[in-house]
Design a protein around this motif. Structure first.
Motif, PDB file in Angstrom:
ATOM      1  N   PHE A  24      -4.211   9.459  -5.944  1.00  0.00           N
ATOM      2  CA  PHE A  24      -5.001   8.561  -5.101  1.00  0.00           C
ATOM      3  C   PHE A  24      -4.657   8.826  -3.638  1.00  0.00           C
ATOM      4  CE2 PHE A  24      -5.235   6.636  -9.190  1.00  0.00           C
ATOM      5  CZ  PHE A  24      -6.433   5.940  -9.226  1.00  0.00           C
ATOM      6  N   GLY A  25      -5.703   8.981  -2.815  1.00  0.00           N
ATOM      7  CA  GLY A  25      -5.495   9.269  -1.408  1.00  0.00           C
ATOM      8  C   GLY A  25      -5.744   8.098  -0.493  1.00  0.00           C
ATOM      9  N   LEU A  26      -6.268   7.012  -1.041  1.00  0.00           N
ATOM     10  CA  LEU A  26      -6.603   5.832  -0.231  1.00  0.00           C
ATOM     11  C   LEU A  26      -6.385   4.592  -1.073  1.00  0.00           C
ATOM     12  CD1 LEU A  26      -9.693   5.247   2.042  1.00  0.00           C
ATOM     13  CD2 LEU A  26      -9.224   3.643   0.193  1.00  0.00           C
ATOM     14  N   VAL A  27      -5.808   3.574  -0.456  1.00  0.00           N
ATOM     15  CA  VAL A  27      -5.663   2.275  -1.105  1.00  0.00           C
ATOM     16  C   VAL A  27      -6.225   1.218  -0.164  1.00  0.00           C
ATOM     17  CG1 VAL A  27      -3.259   2.120  -0.302  1.00  0.00           C
ATOM     18  CG2 VAL A  27      -4.042   0.631  -2.142  1.00  0.00           C
ATOM     19  N   HIS A  28      -7.057   0.331  -0.711  1.00  0.00           N
ATOM     20  CA  HIS A  28      -7.745  -0.645   0.140  1.00  0.00           C
ATOM     21  C   HIS A  28      -7.852  -1.984  -0.577  1.00  0.00           C
ATOM     22  CE1 HIS A  28     -11.995  -0.114  -1.673  1.00  0.00           C
ATOM     23  NE2 HIS A  28     -11.191   0.628  -2.406  1.00  0.00           N
ATOM     24  N   SER A  29      -8.457  -2.956   0.098  1.00  0.00           N
ATOM     25  CA  SER A  29      -8.542  -4.311  -0.444  1.00  0.00           C
ATOM     26  C   SER A  29      -9.742  -5.016   0.168  1.00  0.00           C
ATOM     27  CB  SER A  29      -7.259  -5.080  -0.132  1.00  0.00           C
ATOM     28  OG  SER A  29      -7.175  -5.351   1.265  1.00  0.00           O
ATOM     29  N   TYR A  30      -9.817  -6.316  -0.050  1.00  0.00           N
ATOM     30  CA  TYR A  30     -10.851  -7.098   0.623  1.00  0.00           C
ATOM     31  C   TYR A  30     -10.219  -7.971   1.704  1.00  0.00           C
ATOM     32  CZ  TYR A  30      -9.630 -11.072  -2.499  1.00  0.00           C
ATOM     33  OH  TYR A  30      -8.982 -12.081  -3.166  1.00  0.00           O
ATOM     34  N   CYS A  31     -11.035  -8.770   2.393  1.00  0.00           N
ATOM     35  CA  CYS A  31     -10.566  -9.535   3.562  1.00  0.00           C
ATOM     36  C   CYS A  31     -10.918 -11.019   3.441  1.00  0.00           C
ATOM     37  CB  CYS A  31     -11.226  -9.023   4.847  1.00  0.00           C
ATOM     38  SG  CYS A  31     -11.143  -7.257   5.142  1.00  0.00           S
TER      39      CYS A  31
ATOM     40  N   HIS B  93     -13.214  13.686  -1.833  1.00  0.00           N
ATOM     41  CA  HIS B  93     -11.980  14.471  -1.866  1.00  0.00           C
ATOM     42  C   HIS B  93     -10.810  13.766  -2.543  1.00  0.00           C
ATOM     43  CE1 HIS B  93     -13.553  17.596   0.863  1.00  0.00           C
ATOM     44  NE2 HIS B  93     -14.225  16.605   1.403  1.00  0.00           N
ATOM     45  N   THR B  94     -10.964  12.484  -2.860  1.00  0.00           N
ATOM     46  CA  THR B  94      -9.835  11.772  -3.443  1.00  0.00           C
ATOM     47  C   THR B  94     -10.311  10.528  -4.167  1.00  0.00           C
ATOM     48  OG1 THR B  94      -7.623  10.893  -2.972  1.00  0.00           O
ATOM     49  CG2 THR B  94      -9.384  10.306  -1.424  1.00  0.00           C
ATOM     50  N   LYS B  95      -9.448   9.961  -4.956  1.00  0.00           N
ATOM     51  CA  LYS B  95      -9.732   8.692  -5.620  1.00  0.00           C
ATOM     52  C   LYS B  95      -9.234   7.536  -4.753  1.00  0.00           C
ATOM     53  CE  LYS B  95      -7.744   9.687  -9.640  1.00  0.00           C
ATOM     54  NZ  LYS B  95      -7.363   9.548 -11.074  1.00  0.00           N
ATOM     55  N   PHE B  96      -9.904   6.396  -4.886  1.00  0.00           N
ATOM     56  CA  PHE B  96      -9.553   5.193  -4.143  1.00  0.00           C
ATOM     57  C   PHE B  96      -8.868   4.195  -5.087  1.00  0.00           C
ATOM     58  CE2 PHE B  96     -13.259   5.470  -0.820  1.00  0.00           C
ATOM     59  CZ  PHE B  96     -12.772   6.690  -0.397  1.00  0.00           C
ATOM     60  N   TRP B  97      -7.826   3.543  -4.574  1.00  0.00           N
ATOM     61  CA  TRP B  97      -7.145   2.486  -5.328  1.00  0.00           C
ATOM     62  C   TRP B  97      -7.503   1.149  -4.675  1.00  0.00           C
ATOM     63  CZ3 TRP B  97      -3.216   3.151  -9.258  1.00  0.00           C
ATOM     64  CH2 TRP B  97      -2.663   1.946  -9.700  1.00  0.00           C
ATOM     65  N   PHE B  98      -8.057   0.229  -5.475  1.00  0.00           N
ATOM     66  CA  PHE B  98      -8.460  -1.070  -4.941  1.00  0.00           C
ATOM     67  C   PHE B  98      -7.475  -2.142  -5.371  1.00  0.00           C
ATOM     68  CE2 PHE B  98     -10.958  -5.074  -5.179  1.00  0.00           C
ATOM     69  CZ  PHE B  98     -11.307  -5.172  -3.836  1.00  0.00           C
ATOM     70  N   ILE B  99      -6.897  -2.833  -4.393  1.00  0.00           N
ATOM     71  CA  ILE B  99      -6.040  -3.991  -4.648  1.00  0.00           C
ATOM     72  C   ILE B  99      -6.923  -5.241  -4.584  1.00  0.00           C
ATOM     73  CG2 ILE B  99      -4.085  -5.357  -3.836  1.00  0.00           C
ATOM     74  CD1 ILE B  99      -2.943  -2.845  -2.580  1.00  0.00           C
ATOM     75  N   ASP B 100      -6.989  -5.967  -5.669  1.00  0.00           N
ATOM     76  CA  ASP B 100      -7.866  -7.145  -5.726  1.00  0.00           C
ATOM     77  C   ASP B 100      -7.166  -8.353  -5.102  1.00  0.00           C
ATOM     78  OD1 ASP B 100     -10.113  -8.619  -6.280  1.00  0.00           O
ATOM     79  OD2 ASP B 100      -9.562  -9.015  -8.365  1.00  0.00           O
TER      80      ASP B 100
ATOM     81  N   GLN C 203       0.812  -1.216   0.000  1.00  0.00           N
ATOM     82  CA  GLN C 203       0.000   0.000   0.000  1.00  0.00           C
ATOM     83  C   GLN C 203       0.847   1.267   0.000  1.00  0.00           C
ATOM     84  OE1 GLN C 203      -2.563  -0.933   3.410  1.00  0.00           O
ATOM     85  NE2 GLN C 203      -4.229  -1.326   1.972  1.00  0.00           N
ATOM     86  N   VAL C 204       1.919   1.289   0.766  1.00  0.00           N
ATOM     87  CA  VAL C 204       2.801   2.455   0.770  1.00  0.00           C
ATOM     88  C   VAL C 204       3.384   2.670  -0.621  1.00  0.00           C
ATOM     89  CG1 VAL C 204       4.997   3.362   1.624  1.00  0.00           C
ATOM     90  CG2 VAL C 204       3.350   2.376   3.228  1.00  0.00           C
ATOM     91  N   ASP C 205       3.773   1.600  -1.272  1.00  0.00           N
ATOM     92  CA  ASP C 205       4.355   1.697  -2.611  1.00  0.00           C
ATOM     93  C   ASP C 205       3.375   2.344  -3.591  1.00  0.00           C
ATOM     94  OD1 ASP C 205       6.521   0.973  -4.537  1.00  0.00           O
ATOM     95  OD2 ASP C 205       4.928  -0.251  -5.405  1.00  0.00           O
ATOM     96  N   ILE C 206       2.099   1.985  -3.500  1.00  0.00           N
ATOM     97  CA  ILE C 206       1.095   2.556  -4.403  1.00  0.00           C
ATOM     98  C   ILE C 206       0.900   4.038  -4.133  1.00  0.00           C
ATOM     99  CG2 ILE C 206      -1.389   2.568  -4.929  1.00  0.00           C
ATOM    100  CD1 ILE C 206      -1.281  -0.512  -4.666  1.00  0.00           C
ATOM    101  N   LEU C 207       0.730   4.429  -2.874  1.00  0.00           N
ATOM    102  CA  LEU C 207       0.509   5.837  -2.566  1.00  0.00           C
ATOM    103  C   LEU C 207       1.727   6.697  -2.891  1.00  0.00           C
ATOM    104  CD1 LEU C 207      -1.586   5.841   0.750  1.00  0.00           C
ATOM    105  CD2 LEU C 207      -2.371   6.061  -1.614  1.00  0.00           C
ATOM    106  N   GLU C 208       2.916   6.135  -2.777  1.00  0.00           N
ATOM    107  CA  GLU C 208       4.115   6.881  -3.133  1.00  0.00           C
ATOM    108  C   GLU C 208       4.190   7.123  -4.645  1.00  0.00           C
ATOM    109  OE1 GLU C 208       7.228   7.564  -0.592  1.00  0.00           O
ATOM    110  OE2 GLU C 208       5.190   8.092   0.001  1.00  0.00           O
ATOM    111  N   LYS C 209       3.675   6.179  -5.421  1.00  0.00           N
ATOM    112  CA  LYS C 209       3.767   6.269  -6.882  1.00  0.00           C
ATOM    113  C   LYS C 209       2.539   6.925  -7.518  1.00  0.00           C
ATOM    114  CE  LYS C 209       6.678   2.144  -7.434  1.00  0.00           C
ATOM    115  NZ  LYS C 209       6.743   0.747  -7.939  1.00  0.00           N
ATOM    116  N   GLU C 210       1.421   6.994  -6.809  1.00  0.00           N
ATOM    117  CA  GLU C 210       0.152   7.464  -7.381  1.00  0.00           C
ATOM    118  C   GLU C 210      -0.371   8.662  -6.581  1.00  0.00           C
ATOM    119  OE1 GLU C 210      -1.083   6.335 -10.110  1.00  0.00           O
ATOM    120  OE2 GLU C 210       0.109   4.521 -10.394  1.00  0.00           O
ATOM    121  N   PRO C 211       0.120   9.873  -6.860  1.00  0.00           N
ATOM    122  CA  PRO C 211      -0.269  11.038  -6.056  1.00  0.00           C
ATOM    123  C   PRO C 211      -1.733  11.439  -6.177  1.00  0.00           C
ATOM    124  CG  PRO C 211       1.048  11.697  -7.965  1.00  0.00           C
ATOM    125  CD  PRO C 211       1.126  10.205  -7.889  1.00  0.00           C
TER     126      PRO C 211
END
Length: 306
Positions: free
Chosen positions: A113-120, A195-202, A103-111
């Protein structure tokens, strides 16, 4: 001078030291190590949670008076956080080791996007995988990108999965402690999506524990959620973030979606929401359109109830 951590992890807890121990152990195994953990005890009657926290050198423990829900302890954690990014996890859930690194890698590379999430993956009370998953949509794109219109009244971010830019969390002033517990996370992520776009990790990055103590298991808590989300949508319209047609779509979705929870409470809430909407700063023709929308909706509700 002590350097600030990259990530602040906030854990509200109340009287579940055994689960908290497992949660902290899972965090200790993260492949990404530049983090702090802030455990906020919501007035547990014993000091067991504090004793557990002492076992982990990355953990800061705070105890507050009991507030009755997770919103206030989460906000306390937000105020104490020093990290560039924030993560939330409840005191009974577990993280897979690669969660933060991905998740840190995505937010560092994708300015953008303000949130990165996934499922459980789901686990039972003893920590055994059940084979079930939660939070994964039929199409991952539903949870990716500009999500406000897509998410409101349809789904929310799974609480233990996101990593968020701290500046955005502070911009929207954290969680609302004045709405029903178990709904504050839905309302929070809905506001954030404006306020921001979400990045979803499948991919499952979290183990979500399902047991009798889950707050979200009580549908009674959700009877006022349509009002809370309706207010978010109204404010978004008045701030010119969505169109009036978007607002109508959201209202229609909320009214029908939440009729499944408690029909006796839904209709009074629908009427209350509609009256409050009509008192807002709409033009004359907007009010006329909304009245006709309400009449059509009342007819559909009446026909469904027959």
């Amino acid at each position: 001078m002590v350097s600030k951590p990259k990530v602040s992890i906030i854990i509200p807890t109340f009287n579940r030291s055994n689960f908290l121990q497992s949660t902290l152990e899972s965090i200790s195994k993260q492949t990404f190590k530049d983090f702090e953990v802030i455990v906020v005890d919501d007035g547990s009657p014993s000091n067991e949670a504090e004793l557990v926290c002492r076992e982990f050198n990355f953990c800061h423990y705070e105890k507050i008076e009991n507030s009755g829900g997770p919103a206030t302890p989460r906000n306390k954690g937000i105020n104490l956080a020093r990290g560039k990014y924030l993560a939330f996890v409840d005191d009974d859930d577990l993280w897979y080791p690669e969660k933060l690194e991905l998740q840190v890698d995505i937010l560092e590379k994708e300015p953008d996007f303000g949130l990165v999430h996934s499922y459980c993956d789901c686990i039972d009370e003893k920590g055994n995988l059940t084979g079930a998953i939660t939070g994964r949509p039929g199409s991952p794109e539903v949870k990716h990108g500009d999500c406000f219109i897509k998410m409101i009244g349809n789904w929310t971010v799974m609480m233990p999965t996101p990593l968020i830019r701290t500046e955005l969390v502070k911009k929207i002033k954290g969680f609302n402690p004045f709405i029903s517990k178990a709904t504050e996370d839905v309302e929070f992520f809905t506001r954030l999506s404006l306020h921001t776009k979400f990045w979803f990790i499948d991919k499952a990055l979290v183990q979500y524990r399902v047991h009798g103590g889950n707050i979200s298991g009580n549908n009674e808590n959700y009877k006022n959620l349509p009002i809370s989300l309706s207010r978010v949508a109204e404010d978004a319209y008045l701030d010119n973030r969505i169109t009036l047609d978007d607002l109508f779509l959201i209202q229609r979705r909320l009214y029908f979606k939440f009729s499944n929870y408690d029909g006796k409470h839904l209709l009074p809430n629908v009427r209350e929401a509609r009256l409050k909407i009509l008192k807002r700063s709409y033009s004359f023709w907007d009010r006329i359109r909304f009245i006709f929308f309400g009449l059509r909706l009342n007819l559909k509700i009446a026909l469904q109830a027959r």
